[in-house]
Enzyme design. Structure first.
Site, PDB file in Angstrom:
ATOM      1  N   ASP A 115     120.037 -61.290  24.058  1.00 13.53           N
ATOM      2  CA  ASP A 115     118.891 -61.498  22.776  1.00 13.53           C
ATOM      3  C   ASP A 115     119.941 -61.377  21.897  1.00 13.53           C
ATOM      4  O   ASP A 115     121.818 -61.495  21.656  1.00 13.53           O
ATOM      5  CB  ASP A 115     118.223 -59.710  23.097  1.00 13.53           C
ATOM      6  CG  ASP A 115     116.607 -60.444  21.997  1.00 13.53           C
ATOM      7  OD1 ASP A 115     116.084 -61.486  21.301  1.00 13.53           O
ATOM      8  OD2 ASP A 115     116.265 -59.194  21.154  1.00 13.53           O
TER       9      ASP A 115
ATOM     10  N   ASP B  57     110.000 -63.163  19.278  1.00 15.72           N
ATOM     11  CA  ASP B  57     109.255 -62.164  18.426  1.00 15.72           C
ATOM     12  C   ASP B  57     107.570 -62.415  18.271  1.00 15.72           C
ATOM     13  O   ASP B  57     108.015 -62.730  16.782  1.00 15.72           O
ATOM     14  CB  ASP B  57     109.869 -61.394  17.263  1.00 15.72           C
ATOM     15  CG  ASP B  57     111.436 -60.724  18.509  1.00 15.72           C
ATOM     16  OD1 ASP B  57     110.846 -60.345  19.246  1.00 15.72           O
ATOM     17  OD2 ASP B  57     112.723 -59.895  17.259  1.00 15.72           O
TER      18      ASP B  57
END
Length: 963
Positions: A561, A637
């Protein structure tokens, strides 16, 4: 994909450099966390630049279409063995450029433009191309005083180079396919040395500045040289423009020791109204025109809860655009890793359907045209024109340059359960058991940043995860896997071995002063490994070996990430552009490549730990062209909102068109808490997207599939069972993507390139060529409109097997258990219908073949099978690839690839034929000539024939005849 992450995005607040005192650090962390949990519902757009705030974008956009100041010097034309070279001259500033034109194997043209004599090399992208492209000869087939014609070896394609003003026209036969610099927007800022007067001008320039209207003159030119030029119109000296040598955004100042170095080029695409690609954006599949707004931006950024339906940059950037019409598909690959903006305009923009019809009735003959303008901050112009002509030709052409989608290990096509964070080993054990107790299949459980010791990656929290190998072994006993997060920022801690080794080896990215670049991310104060350094990448890869990554085992895989890279206290939440990388290149030159290199080195590490035997699984958030070679991506996200569910479809479709097939969105939404209806609908949609992972923010309530009531648990279970039944088909279409570059999840127009009604459709799509999926994405929906394309084709409801003629728009009534899926007539799909706890448990289970006959009583399909997890399919030809054909009332199994050999225990349990008449008898003929009569059942109402237990091994050849 983390960021609560209102992080340092709280308005009016910027983090300062942290003090060395550890207590002070802890205090800051506590304050920071308290700020993070404050409500923040959408992205703070003020943290990210608009084109007007990006000095090079503003400069280039201020240049309007018109006559180009560039002239091609035809007398300088050189015909080389692999290319044609000639010089271009800017008749305003007299800076010469070198134009190189290549014909490439597979119907591709490559155009490169660089300075003829730069004062030092300009950055050229490395490692994205899988090899030096194979060239084909070009010849000069015509010439006059103002033009030269180049012909490809195929005799079909030609490039006409016009001298003054410079432009290039690419033709296929008598058709003009694309024009280059036809609007005169070629823009090339040469490297130059800074004059002392420029320093003073920068210091005193008004923040708004004056607009530039041409490429900057070189440093040696007198400031008034442009005023002496009669053509183009008189222009001001722009060396005094704000942002040339130094640029400030909010509190961050970007120094530019090389000065302004931006490049730009325009392409006109006559006959094309529809363009696609250039992910990643939270927008529709069909790209919109950008007149009156910002261009599409390609600049990898960590964007907190991104907005939808705008051209803002997101986590990844793939500078690939496709244009399509009923006659042809064309691709443009802009091979540049710097910040890039893309303007799109069209002569049909804003016209209603009525307006277009009126044009037709009145005999208006204006040809639709889309104009595209690429603008990058640095580097050179290096563009590949993918000449098609079919969509599948373009996919193959792009794959020949950047590679195909890595074949995923089979388990990774199953369901993944994740949240930020599963608390400890007991939590993992309980969640794992929860799936078994409810007979819900899953393959992988994930651990986010809290699993590591103080967010020191490659470690485990000794209190929460004291026995990682025991935890992994418990999962392995059930044939399941675990994924842990390893982010590419390293906690600055002298007691942390990973940090110390990186520091000692000088493997960190440097700041402009030559010191290790430091920023702020999840662990606090961090440094950033320089992934552009091959030695560092090799070191990083070695960190995944079992002896280096303590507690790791064969069933542990990795998630990268924050690899944009994310820097919480950096400009636009990323790294400063004047940071320095390997080879003394600035971060501005390689920014979009950083994420690519992170994924590459992690992938190579997971491959190396098994001696090159086992296929890795790596998930990354940031990506670039070529990232498809290293695993999966997700859309970042997102939020538990219906619009985010809807947008997951065009976002993954766009990625597939740009080569990245292994795409998915966080099921349920990362931020916020979904209603039970939204959650169920998201599971149903996610079951038919290539990568399926549920994920949730640390502050959201738990949302394992059984926490929304028994009825919803069963609905989610059914959706997951549907996915697992389809795993043989998923695996086969991923294999075909690996072989050819064709997308797994594809827009309808790819399969129906002449059906204009499909060109802007992005609420339904195809999986491979056989399944049409229309997820339910509206709250409270009682029905959906499903378009079934194909003149003279038929479709079958995947659940009821009811037959429908095409083309038609079908209203499908839906309840909460409805997933509108249709199988295309003329296709054969393999499934495994037995329910198991994970994909590995299904390895030897039998197949059922679903045969959907078309109007000619014909169907075909294929099946790929190997061990599901090693490279032996590639290295040892250990696989089978079977071709199934139903024709003349017989279904045959033959080898689609005689090179593959694989011993399998799997067998054919049933054959379901849709659209079949009742036979008198059914016979199986084996490869050795032996025959067997088979039992069958025919449903006259649905015309479905079910043949029971042929019991033939999938590796063998056989024929089933209907008599």
């Amino acid at each position: 994909g983390e960021d609560l992450k209102g992080r340092s995005k709280v308005k009016g607040r910027e983090f300062v450099k942290m003090a060395a005192v550890i207590d002070w650090l802890h205090w800051l962390v506590l304050i920071w966390i308290s700020l993070l949990v404050m409500p923040s519902l959408t992205v703070d757009r003020s943290n990210f630049k608009t084109c007007e705030q990006s000095s090079f974008c503003k400069r280039q956009r201020s240049k309007s279409p018109g006559n180009s100041p560039y002239r091609a010097l035809l007398d300088s034309l050189e015909l080389k063995e692999t290319s044609v070279k000639l010089q271009l001259i800017n008749e305003v500033n007299k800076v010469p450029l070198l134009l190189e034109v290549y014909g490439l194997q597979g119907n591709i043209a490559r155009i490169k433009i660089n300075e003829l004599n730069p004062i030092k090399p300009r950055y050229e992208v490395s490692d994205v191309l899988v090899q030096d492209p194979v060239t084909v000869p070009l010849k000069v087939s015509g010439r006059d005083e103002n033009s030269a014609e180049l012909s490809f070896a195929d005799g079909v394609h030609k490039i006409l180079i016009t001298s003054k003003p410079f432009r290039m026209d690419i033709t296929a036969g008598s058709h003009l396919v694309a024009s280059v610099n036809s609007r005169g927007l070629l823009f090339f800022e040469p490297l130059r040395k800074r004059k002392e007067s420029d320093t003073k001008k920068e210091e005193t320039a008004d923040e708004e500045g004056k607009e530039a209207t041409s490429d900057d003159p070189p440093a040696e030119e007198e400031p008034d040289v442009k005023e002496k030029e009669p053509e183009p119109p008189k222009e001001k000296d722009v060396d005094d423009e704000p942002g040339m040598w130094e640029e400030t955004f909010k509190t961050h100042t970007d120094t530019k020791p090389n000065g302004p170095t931006s490049i730009g080029l325009d392409f006109s695409l006559p006959g094309f109204e529809y363009v696609y690609g250039i992910p990643e954006h939270g927008d529709t599949l069909r790209l919109k025109t950008t007149d009156g707004g910002d261009p599409y931006r390609l600049y990898n950024l960590d964007v907190f809860q991104y907005e939808l339906y705008n051209p803002m940059a997101l986590y990844g950037a793939i500078p690939v655009m496709l244009a399509h019409n009923t006659q042809r598909t064309l691709g443009l690959f802009w091979h540049n890793a710097a910040e890039t903006w893309v303007d799109i305009s069209s002569n049909t923009a804003g016209k209603t359907l009525f307006g277009k019809m009126l044009d037709f009735v009145q005999g208006a003959n204006e040809i639709p045209q889309t104009d595209v303008r690429w603008m990058s901050e640095s580097g050179i112009i290096d563009v590949f024109v993918l000449l098609g002509p079919s969509p599948f030709d373009v996919f193959k052409q792009y794959a020949s340059l950047t590679g195909t989608q890595a074949l995923p290990p089979l388990f990774s096509l199953g369901y993944h359960q994740c949240r930020w964070n599963y608390n400890d080993e007991e939590d993992v054990r309980n969640v794992d058991a929860g799936f078994d107790e409810r007979d819900i299949p899953y393959d992988v459980i994930w651990l986010d940043i809290e699993h590591a010791d103080g967010k020191r990656y490659f470690t485990w929290d000794p209190n929460k995860f004291p026995n990682p190998k025991g935890m992994l072994q418990n999962l392995a006993n059930k044939k399941r896997k675990l994924v842990s997060i390893v982010d590419p920022h390293i906690k600055i801690d002298n007691g942390y071995v990973v940090h110390e080794k990186l520091r000692i080896k000088k493997y960190y990215t440097k700041n402009k002063d030559g010191n290790d670049y430091e920023g702020w991310c999840w662990p606090g104060s961090v440094a950033y490994p320089d992934f552009t350094n091959p030695e560092m990448r090799s070191w990083w890869a070695n960190m995944f070996s079992y002896d280096k990554y303590e507690g790791s085992m064969e069933n542990l895989f990795v998630w990268n990430d924050m690899n944009e890279p994310s820097v919480f206290n950096g400009p636009e939440v990323t790294m400063h552009k004047d940071a320095i990388h390997f080879g003394d290149w600035e971060h501005r030159d390689i920014h979009n490549l950083y994420a690519f290199y992170v994924g590459m080195s992690t992938y190579e590490g997971l491959a190396q730990r098994s001696g090159g035997l086992e296929r890795p699984f790596v998930l990354v958030r940031g990506f670039f062209a070529g990232s498809q070679r290293y695993g999966a991506v997700w859309t970042g996200d997102n939020a538990a909102e219906w619009d985010h569910l809807k947008i997951s479809i065009p976002m993954c479709l766009s990625l597939g068109l740009a080569g990245v097939s292994f795409c998915g969105a966080d099921v349920g939404g990362f931020f916020k808490h979904p209603s039970s209806e939204l959650l169920v609908r998201w599971y149903q949609a996610g079951a038919y997207q290539p990568f399926m992972r549920a994920h949730a923010h640390i502050d959201t309530p738990r949302r394992e599939p059984w926490l929304f009531g028994e009825e919803n648990t069963q609905l989610i279970r059914v959706a997951l069972l549907e996915r697992y039944r389809l795993l043989p088909y998923w695996y086969t279409i991923f294999y075909n993507a690996y072989r050819t570059g064709e997308p797994v999840m594809r827009p309808l127009w790819v399969e129906y390139p002449e059906d204009v009604s499909t060109f802007a459709m992005d609420d339904q799509y195809m999986l491979g060529r056989a399944l049409l999926v229309h997820p339910v994405t509206e709250q409270g929906a009682r029905g959906v409109q499903v378009y079934l394309p194909g003149n003279g084709e038929v479709w079958y409801d995947d659940h009821t097997h009811q037959k429908y003629s095409a083309p038609q728009t079908l209203y499908v009534s839906v309840t909460m258990d409805t997933i509108p899926v249709f199988q295309r007539g003329g296709t054969i799909i393999p499934r495994k219908d037995r329910s198991r706890r994970s994909s590995s448990c299904m390895q030897s289970d039998p197949y059922t073949l679903y045969v959907a006959l078309n109007t000619r009583n014909y169907a075909e399909g294929d099946l790929f099978e190997d061990d599901g997890h090693t490279f032996n399919f590639e290295k040892k030809n250990a696989y089978i690839h079977k071709k199934y054909i139903f024709s003349n009332n017989s279904l045959s199994s033959r080898s689609a690839d005689v090179n593959g050999q694989f011993a399998t225990a799997s067998w054919i349990e049933r054959v379901v034929i849709m659209g079949a008449a009742r036979p008198t008898s059914v016979h199986l003929t084996n490869a050795d000539g032996s025959k067997l009569t088979l039992d069958f059942e025919h449903n006259a109402e649905t015309s479905v024939l079910t043949i029971r237990k042929p019991a033939v091994n999938t590796a063998t050849d056989w024929t089933i005849s209907l008599l």
